[in-house]
Design a protein around this motif. Sequence first.
Motif, PDB file in Angstrom:
ATOM      1  N   LYS A  33      -0.725  33.532 -13.980  1.00 55.45           N
ATOM      2  CA  LYS A  33      -0.870  33.338 -15.421  1.00 55.45           C
ATOM      3  C   LYS A  33      -1.560  34.519 -16.094  1.00 55.45           C
ATOM      4  CE  LYS A  33      -1.049  28.280 -15.163  1.00 55.45           C
ATOM      5  NZ  LYS A  33      -1.872  27.068 -15.444  1.00 55.45           N
ATOM      6  N   THR A  34      -2.460  35.193 -15.363  1.00 56.08           N
ATOM      7  CA  THR A  34      -3.225  36.284 -15.963  1.00 56.08           C
ATOM      8  C   THR A  34      -2.817  37.661 -15.454  1.00 56.08           C
ATOM      9  OG1 THR A  34      -4.958  36.230 -14.261  1.00 56.08           O
ATOM     10  CG2 THR A  34      -5.205  34.727 -16.139  1.00 56.08           C
ATOM     11  N   GLY A  35      -2.176  37.685 -14.283  1.00 57.14           N
ATOM     12  CA  GLY A  35      -1.795  38.966 -13.695  1.00 57.14           C
ATOM     13  C   GLY A  35      -2.975  39.675 -13.048  1.00 57.14           C
ATOM     14  N   LYS A  36      -4.121  38.985 -12.970  1.00 57.62           N
ATOM     15  CA  LYS A  36      -5.325  39.552 -12.367  1.00 57.62           C
ATOM     16  C   LYS A  36      -5.747  38.712 -11.159  1.00 57.62           C
ATOM     17  CE  LYS A  36      -7.028  41.249 -16.829  1.00 57.62           C
ATOM     18  NZ  LYS A  36      -8.157  41.202 -17.797  1.00 57.62           N
ATOM     19  N   THR A  37      -6.637  39.270 -10.345  1.00 51.78           N
ATOM     20  CA  THR A  37      -7.119  38.526  -9.185  1.00 51.78           C
ATOM     21  C   THR A  37      -7.741  37.214  -9.643  1.00 51.78           C
ATOM     22  OG1 THR A  37      -7.584  40.567  -7.978  1.00 51.78           O
ATOM     23  CG2 THR A  37      -8.653  38.569  -7.187  1.00 51.78           C
ATOM     24  N   ASN A  38      -7.330  36.128  -9.011  1.00 45.44           N
ATOM     25  CA  ASN A  38      -7.874  34.811  -9.319  1.00 45.44           C
ATOM     26  C   ASN A  38      -9.395  34.835  -9.180  1.00 45.44           C
ATOM     27  OD1 ASN A  38      -8.875  32.056  -8.247  1.00 45.44           O
ATOM     28  ND2 ASN A  38      -6.893  31.545  -9.128  1.00 45.44           N
ATOM     29  N   MET A  39     -10.108  34.306 -10.174  1.00 43.70           N
ATOM     30  CA  MET A  39     -11.566  34.383 -10.190  1.00 43.70           C
ATOM     31  C   MET A  39     -12.199  33.683  -8.995  1.00 43.70           C
ATOM     32  SD  MET A  39     -12.675  36.312 -12.506  1.00 43.70           S
ATOM     33  CE  MET A  39     -14.407  35.848 -12.391  1.00 43.70           C
ATOM     34  N   PHE A  40     -11.587  32.610  -8.544  1.00 41.39           N
ATOM     35  CA  PHE A  40     -12.121  31.902  -7.385  1.00 41.39           C
ATOM     36  C   PHE A  40     -12.170  32.835  -6.182  1.00 41.39           C
ATOM     37  CE2 PHE A  40     -11.772  29.609  -3.432  1.00 41.39           C
ATOM     38  CZ  PHE A  40     -12.589  28.505  -3.587  1.00 41.39           C
ATOM     39  N   TRP A  41     -11.055  33.552  -5.963  1.00 43.21           N
ATOM     40  CA  TRP A  41     -10.983  34.438  -4.803  1.00 43.21           C
ATOM     41  C   TRP A  41     -11.856  35.669  -4.975  1.00 43.21           C
ATOM     42  CZ3 TRP A  41      -9.576  32.165  -0.706  1.00 43.21           C
ATOM     43  CH2 TRP A  41      -8.609  31.159  -0.740  1.00 43.21           C
ATOM     44  N   GLU A  42     -12.021  36.110  -6.194  1.00 42.61           N
ATOM     45  CA  GLU A  42     -12.906  37.246  -6.471  1.00 42.61           C
ATOM     46  C   GLU A  42     -14.326  36.903  -6.025  1.00 42.61           C
ATOM     47  OE1 GLU A  42     -13.216  40.969  -7.349  1.00 42.61           O
ATOM     48  OE2 GLU A  42     -11.573  40.175  -8.581  1.00 42.61           O
TER      49      GLU A  42
END
Length: 215
Positions: A172-181
């Motif tokens: 949805k964001t095209g960025k690393t998922n915050m959970f996994w970050e």
Amino acid sequence: MKQILKNNLTLTIVSVLLFFITGCKSRESRGLQNGDFLFVTAKETGLSGAINNVTQKQKTASFDHIGIVEIKNQQFYVLHAAPKGGSQKQSLNEFIKEHTAEKQSIVVYRLKAPFQNTIPTAIEKAESMLGKPYNFNYILDENSYYCSDFIERAFRNDHIFTLEPMTFIDPKTGKTNMFWEEFYKKKNLKVPEGELGCNPNGLAGSDKLQRIKEL
């Protein structure tokens, strides 16, 4: 006379109990075959939701766990790797009870006919991996396994599944998922974007499998 009636009552109670016990067992194991895959549906939040967020490929497949059925001496077991207990052999009844208690469903997949002959060797391999700890980093190594990794390794010699570059990008964001970050930051590890791995949704998408039913 009273003793006879008492004995008959005891036999009746035992018969009823056996009926319900075997009935429950047959309902849960009905139609399952040796080597069937049990895919557990994903939750919407937490680790389960995070796994599904970056791995879901099909609208009808939303899974966060997988095990393989072993039928031995007419007993039903599930071989799998889980955070609690690592690589283990669990009774089918306990496996079902554990996941239904978490409001998760279990969907049965089966190898298509041309690949059924790989099952005995795969189960033998899976048995040899029992006792290994769970891989909480989800980065492949030879000393610990996560659920889909455990299954892929069991069938590796027959090339039933393939390892693919992992992604932790939120679609949805095209960025690393915050959970996994945050997950890998706490472990002082770099997000293993692009490294080889596997996941339940990827295994469910194999063209060598067919979806059978929901337990």
